[in-house]
Design an enzyme around this catalytic site. Structure first.
Site: not given
Length: 354
Positions: A53, A81, A160, A190, A202, A206, A210, A299
């Site tokens: 606004e 608000c 996946a 992400r 994981t 891996d 991230l 995982g």
């Protein structure tokens, strides 16, 4: 009503521009219309900054349209608000500028607002109309509404799997299942969520970063389950390139005073009780830390735990073309099928819990 829809569509479009930048605030757009012409518009661009606004009023002023405001209608995607936070109340601003009418998409469930903004404007003589394109607004801000009404983050489960239904080899060695285009899409996702989560195995097997590398945007807060605090400190998760929250049984870190502190590279600890519902405790702890959405990337054990708990909202499943014969079985999707999309050679299917 068709005219109302037209202008609210534009306000919703503007609100989208704030995706990934405004949490834990909602995405909000505002369009000010006078006699069928937009005289000012704006959106909430970043947490802690001016609300939609304010931006729209500033735009109207900059265009020399200030004198038209008392005869104009403001279309806002969320109830203005009525409290002072990082910015002054937007309802007071609209009252002070003497807007003739305000049309609202969604009421604000925040207890600090919750109808007070609407009441304040009506008491000042502004005509207020509500619930225009309400379903569209609820979808736009589903993370915010989940946090406010369910007191937990919005949870997206993403994985996946191979063409024959496996996440990877039984040895734990990773398999490249999805293509480059899918990778770009995942990194875009992400940027849109507050946090991204993986489990202990994981993280160990891996060693994921991230972060966001294939899309422009902000890195999410990293979350990892490490109940006994046994993960090696040399993992990427602990490189202090972005914030990481470690979910464990033994150690707790004080809550940050403000969500902006998560922009500082650091490692925090969230303690849960091993005798309780771990998923519920995790989500409660993240909610208290003002994390409104989590992208759970694996995982299998973590994803299946969320599925069994029922504390999830959306599934995004990628099916690649590779076949490995045997391995770790992929989770079984559940919920309401939402749609599918072909990205390169990968088939993505999406499901909603309800």
């Amino acid at each position: 009503m068709e005219t109302h829809n037209q202008w609210m569509e534009r306000a919703l479009q503007l609100a989208e521009y704030g995706r990934g930048a405004v949490s834990p605030n909602p995405m909000v757009g505002c369009v000010i219309v006078h006699e069928g012409r937009i005289i000012g518009e704006g959106w909430h661009r970043g947490y802690g900054g001016p609300h939609a606004e304010v931006r729209a009023i500033e735009d109207a002023d900059a265009k020399g349209n200030s004198h038209l405001l008392p005869q104009a209608t403001a279309y806002v995607t969320l109830e203005p608000c009525s409290h002072t936070g990082k910015t002054p109340p937007c309802a007071d601003l609209l009252v002070s500028r003497q807007l003739k009418k305000v049309v609202i998409c969604n009421d604000d469930p925040n207890p600090l607002v919750s109808g007070r903004g609407i009441r304040r404007m009506r008491e000042a003589g502004i005509e207020v109309e509500c619930h225009v394109l309400e379903a569209r607004g609820l979808e736009l801000n589903k993370r915010f509404f989940t946090a406010m009404t369910l007191k937990r983050p919005y949870v997206i489960l993403k994985w996946a799997e191979t063409a024959d239904g496996f996440l990877g080899y039984e040895t734990g060695n990773p398999v490249q299942i999805s293509g480059a285009l899918s990778g770009m899409r995942v990194h875009q996702w992400r940027t849109e969520e507050d946090a991204i989560m993986v489990g202990y195995k994981t993280a160990l097997m891996d060693n994921p970063r991230l972060n966001v590398r294939y899309w422009a945007g902000t890195n999410p807060v990293r979350i990892v389950t490490d109940r006994r605090l046994q993960l090696p400190p040399q993992l990427h998760l602990f490189d202090n390139s972005q914030s990481t929250v470690v979910v464990n049984y033994d150690r707790e870190t004080a809550l940050p005073a403000d969500p902006e502190r998560y922009a500082l590279p650091s490692t925090a600890y969230l303690k849960i009780d091993k005798e309780g519902d771990e998923i519920a405790q995790l989500l409660e702890g993240l909610h208290l830390r003002k994390i409104q959405s989590v992208l759970v990337e694996g995982g299998a054990a973590v994803i299946n735990a969320f599925l069994e708990s029922g504390l999830w909202d959306e599934i995004r499943r990628c099916q690649g073309t590779i076949i490995i014969g045997k391995g770790v079985a992929a989770p079984v999707p559940r919920g309401l099928f939402k749609g599918s999309e072909q990205i390169g050679h990968d088939l993505w299917t999406c499901y909603n819990r309800i």
